[in-house]
Enzyme design. Structure first.
Site, mmCIF file in Angstrom:
data_model
loop_
_atom_site.group_PDB
_atom_site.id
_atom_site.type_symbol
_atom_site.label_atom_id
_atom_site.label_comp_id
_atom_site.label_asym_id
_atom_site.label_seq_id
_atom_site.Cartn_x
_atom_site.Cartn_y
_atom_site.Cartn_z
ATOM 1 N N GLU A 245 -26.268 -61.831 15.674
ATOM 2 C CA GLU A 245 -27.307 -61.197 16.632
ATOM 3 C C GLU A 245 -26.746 -59.953 17.171
ATOM 4 O O GLU A 245 -25.825 -59.671 17.618
ATOM 5 C CB GLU A 245 -27.496 -62.379 17.940
ATOM 6 C CG GLU A 245 -28.073 -63.616 17.642
ATOM 7 C CD GLU A 245 -29.499 -63.685 17.188
ATOM 8 O OE1 GLU A 245 -30.346 -62.615 17.572
ATOM 9 O OE2 GLU A 245 -30.208 -64.970 16.953
ATOM 10 N N CYS A 279 -29.901 -55.944 24.800
ATOM 11 C CA CYS A 279 -30.105 -55.832 23.379
ATOM 12 C C CYS A 279 -31.607 -55.807 23.211
ATOM 13 O O CYS A 279 -32.081 -54.896 22.223
ATOM 14 C CB CYS A 279 -29.810 -57.026 22.624
ATOM 15 S SG CYS A 279 -30.255 -58.623 23.115
HETATM 16 P P1 NAD Z 1 -18.955 -55.841 20.459
HETATM 17 O O1 NAD Z 1 -19.414 -56.185 19.145
HETATM 18 O O2 NAD Z 1 -18.115 -54.910 20.791
HETATM 19 O O3 NAD Z 1 -18.143 -57.463 20.896
HETATM 20 C C1 NAD Z 1 -18.831 -58.417 20.416
HETATM 21 C C2 NAD Z 1 -17.731 -59.737 20.732
HETATM 22 O O4 NAD Z 1 -16.936 -59.462 19.379
HETATM 23 C C3 NAD Z 1 -16.455 -59.588 21.731
HETATM 24 O O5 NAD Z 1 -16.313 -60.756 22.078
HETATM 25 C C4 NAD Z 1 -15.376 -59.033 21.042
HETATM 26 O O6 NAD Z 1 -14.062 -59.293 21.568
HETATM 27 C C5 NAD Z 1 -15.516 -59.772 19.749
HETATM 28 N N1 NAD Z 1 -15.043 -58.738 18.564
HETATM 29 C C6 NAD Z 1 -14.546 -57.703 18.554
HETATM 30 N N2 NAD Z 1 -13.813 -57.489 17.508
HETATM 31 C C7 NAD Z 1 -13.943 -58.307 16.551
HETATM 32 C C8 NAD Z 1 -13.480 -58.653 15.304
HETATM 33 N N3 NAD Z 1 -12.878 -57.942 14.469
HETATM 34 N N4 NAD Z 1 -13.666 -60.015 14.988
HETATM 35 C C9 NAD Z 1 -14.325 -60.827 15.699
HETATM 36 N N5 NAD Z 1 -14.813 -60.672 16.923
HETATM 37 C C10 NAD Z 1 -14.489 -59.499 17.249
HETATM 38 O O7 NAD Z 1 -20.350 -56.023 21.452
HETATM 39 P P2 NAD Z 1 -20.279 -55.815 22.848
HETATM 40 O O8 NAD Z 1 -19.964 -54.569 23.379
HETATM 41 O O9 NAD Z 1 -19.718 -56.894 23.584
HETATM 42 O O10 NAD Z 1 -21.926 -56.254 23.292
HETATM 43 C C11 NAD Z 1 -22.958 -55.082 23.077
HETATM 44 C C12 NAD Z 1 -23.730 -55.244 21.764
HETATM 45 O O11 NAD Z 1 -24.176 -56.495 21.699
HETATM 46 C C13 NAD Z 1 -24.755 -54.450 21.788
HETATM 47 O O12 NAD Z 1 -24.998 -53.867 20.447
HETATM 48 C C14 NAD Z 1 -26.062 -55.351 22.175
HETATM 49 O O13 NAD Z 1 -27.465 -54.770 21.442
HETATM 50 C C15 NAD Z 1 -25.458 -56.490 21.348
HETATM 51 N N6 NAD Z 1 -26.129 -57.955 21.565
HETATM 52 C C16 NAD Z 1 -27.227 -58.369 21.025
HETATM 53 C C17 NAD Z 1 -27.942 -59.485 21.471
HETATM 54 C C18 NAD Z 1 -28.887 -60.177 20.411
HETATM 55 O O14 NAD Z 1 -29.219 -61.298 20.874
HETATM 56 N N7 NAD Z 1 -29.123 -59.849 19.273
HETATM 57 C C19 NAD Z 1 -27.514 -60.024 22.839
HETATM 58 C C20 NAD Z 1 -26.760 -59.270 23.672
HETATM 59 C C21 NAD Z 1 -26.040 -58.053 23.076
#
Ligand code: NAD
Length: 504
Positions: A245, A279
């Site tokens: 997502e 998002c």
């Molecule tokens: P992010 O990708 O920076 O982090 C998301 C998660 O991934 C965090 O828990 C982080 O610690 C973890 N992570 C980071 N590096 C990783 C790795 N190498 N391996 C595994 N996990 C890792 O995103 P964010 O800044 O926390 O969230 C914002 C983003 O999320 C925006 O792009 C937003 O659109 C999206 N989002 C999507 C939805 C949806 O349902 N489609 C919902 C909410 C947010």
């Protein structure tokens, strides 16, 4: 704060990180950075717990989930306060997010059996002697990696659905909202009398990576596209299936017959609520040229008292993730440099922690404000000659998460033509609060679904069963099959499928 909110950290040896209040930099909590050993241990405990949890009936699991829902509901103020402190969002917005999540928990608790339990399937004429059925079994242990922007609602779409399907869950919340994640796991653990059915591992990206490569049966990721790619690559090592997502660049389309007051209200909320860190938030607005000026006047009027701040009167909180501030500014600057008109806010609206609402019009389609996820309180409003053009521009993106359409006559028709997983007509974000509807995107917004029947099946494997209930008319699956039987089979299939259909 009560004991349940206190993280337990062995400060002597375990490396830690702080969860900060983005409004003022205060430390909200300190949490361990858990590495491979801790993650593997949590996953091993989860496998043990999944044997118990997966062995319960749907009714028994449903009762635990309904009890959890009640606990969250009764302590909603406590959870909302924690979310407010970790994300900076206003208390009321934090509460609203939890309310929607609670409704999802109740829905899965009540619907899992009907959707995942045994269902009869017609065996067809060839296999008429068989009784056929399908049922959906839990995968085992599901890893959930969540973002910070909706730290309850977003991961809950995976957590509650995976649990209701009979899986144990190991959840890695965002490093910006570990307290909220821990609170959810602690309250669920309380409900199941200490069994590790829902556990939390805390840490940064490496902790998430350790979860991806641990002995899990599926990984549900919500976050940015670039991290999603890393998650997929890590999960590929063990052929672990993934649900992604990711982000979006959703549009709100306004037709000439739309209610402009309502459309402006929705665009404002869709673009600015949660300080634009949604998002499925509105980032682009395409308005029929005949009503463009009226729409811009209306939304500017409605936005005049909207502001970001840390006081009770401010409806927008801070930017939760400091690194996003530079991205928001660069998008605004790029739009202005390429010729956009500033109606409200602009480059100076970007402060150190807060970004004031920014409305731009006539934004060139090749500026980053139109092509990349901004994730801030900005709206780019452009006129279009027709709804065909609105749909074409909306779809001219690599994302495909959600969107809105405001129209009296053709709303649903326009919605169908938008290439995205979800569209609401004459409202914004409504689909997210309908538990029976699937939630997810296409393209760079990801794949797989949370919520609804699809969201439940996402955390299962389909188990097909045939039971022979009488001797077959023709014994086809035997080396004793002779030429006579082959002939009979050929005649039957010719009668069934040999007729020609005239194509129009
Ligand atoms: P992010 O990708 O920076 O982090 C998301 C998660 O991934 C965090 O828990 C982080 O610690 C973890 N992570 C980071 N590096 C990783 C790795 N190498 N391996 C595994 N996990 C890792 O995103 P964010 O800044 O926390 O969230 C914002 C983003 O999320 C925006 O792009 C937003 O659109 C999206 N989002 C999507 C939805 C949806 O349902 N489609 C919902 C909410 C947010």
């Amino acid at each position: 704060m009560t004991a349940i909110l206190e993280p337990t950290v062995d400060s002597g040896t375990t490396p830690t990180f702080d969860s900060l209040n983005p409004a003022n930099g205060d430390v909200v909590g300190t949490y361990p950075i858990q590495g491979r050993a801790e993650v593997d241990a949590a996953v091993a405990r989860a496998h043990d717990a999944s044997a118990w949890w997966g062995g319960l009936t749907f009714k028994e699991r449903g009762d635990y989930l309904l009890t959890w829902r009640s606990v969250i509901t009764r302590r909603i103020a406590q959870l909302a306060e924690l979310s407010h402190r970790e994300t900076g969002k206003p208390h009321g917005d934090a509460q609203l997010e939890i309310i929607i999540a609670i409704d999802h928990i109740a829905w899965v608790a009540k619907h899992a059996k009907k959707i995942l339990g045994p269902q009869k399937v017609s065996s067809g004429l060839l296999m008429a002697n068989q009784a056929s059925s399908v049922e959906y079994h839990p995968l085992g242990v599901v890893g959930v990696i969540g973002p910070w922007n909706y730290p309850v609602f977003t991961p809950m779409g995976s957590i509650a659905y995976a649990l209701a399907a009979g899986n144990a869950v190991v959840f890695k919340p965002s490093e910006y909202t570990p307290g909220v994640g821990q609170w959810l796991a602690d309250t669920f653990t309380e409900v199941v009398h200490g069994r590790p059915v829902l556990q939390v591992v805390t840490g940064l990206g490496e902790t998430g990576n350790a979860l991806c490569t641990a002995d899990i049966n599926k990984l549900a990721f919500t976050g940015s596209g670039p991290t999603g790619k890393k998650v997929m690559a890590a999960c590929a090592q063990n052929l672990t299936p993934v649900l992604i997502e990711a982000g979006g660049k959703d549009s709100l389309i306004v037709d000439e017959d739309a209610d402009l007051t309502k459309a402006a209200e929705a665009a404002l909320w869709g673009g600015m609520s949660n300080a634009g860190q949604t998002c499925i938030g509105t980032e682009r607005v395409y308005v029929h040229e005949k009503v463009f000026d009226a729409f811009v006047t209306e939304i500017t009027e409605q936005a005049k008292d909207l502001r970001a701040g840390d006081d009770a009167g401010a409806k927008l909180g801070p930017i939760t993730m400091p690194s996003q501030i530079g991205i928001i500014k660069s998008h605004i600057d790029d739009a202005i440099a390429k010729g956009a008109t500033v109606v409200m806010g602009g480059s100076d609206a970007v402060g150190e922690r807060f970004v004031q609402p920014t409305i731009l019009t006539h934004v060139p389609e090749n500026s980053t404000e139109m092509t990349e996820e901004t994730f801030g309180p900005t709206l780019a409003i452009n006129p279009v000659k027709s709804m065909d053009e609105a749909v074409e521009l909306t779809n001219a993106t690599s994302y495909g998460l959600a969107g809105s359409v405001f129209a009296k006559k053709n709303g649903v028709d326009i919605a169908r033509r938008v290439r995205s997983g979800m569209t609401s007509v004459n409202s914004v974000i409504a689909f997210a609060a309908v538990p029976g509807l699937p939630f997810g995107g296409v393209g760079q917004s990801g794949f797989g679904r949370i919520h609804g029947p699809d969201g439940l099946k996402e955390f299962t494997y389909a188990k097909a069963i045939t039971r022979q209930r009488m001797k077959p008319l023709m014994m086809l699956t035997s080396f004793a099959r002779d030429a006579k039987t082959d002939n009979k089979a050929l005649k039957l299939i010719t009668v069934m499928h040999g007729g020609s259909k005239t194509l129009k």
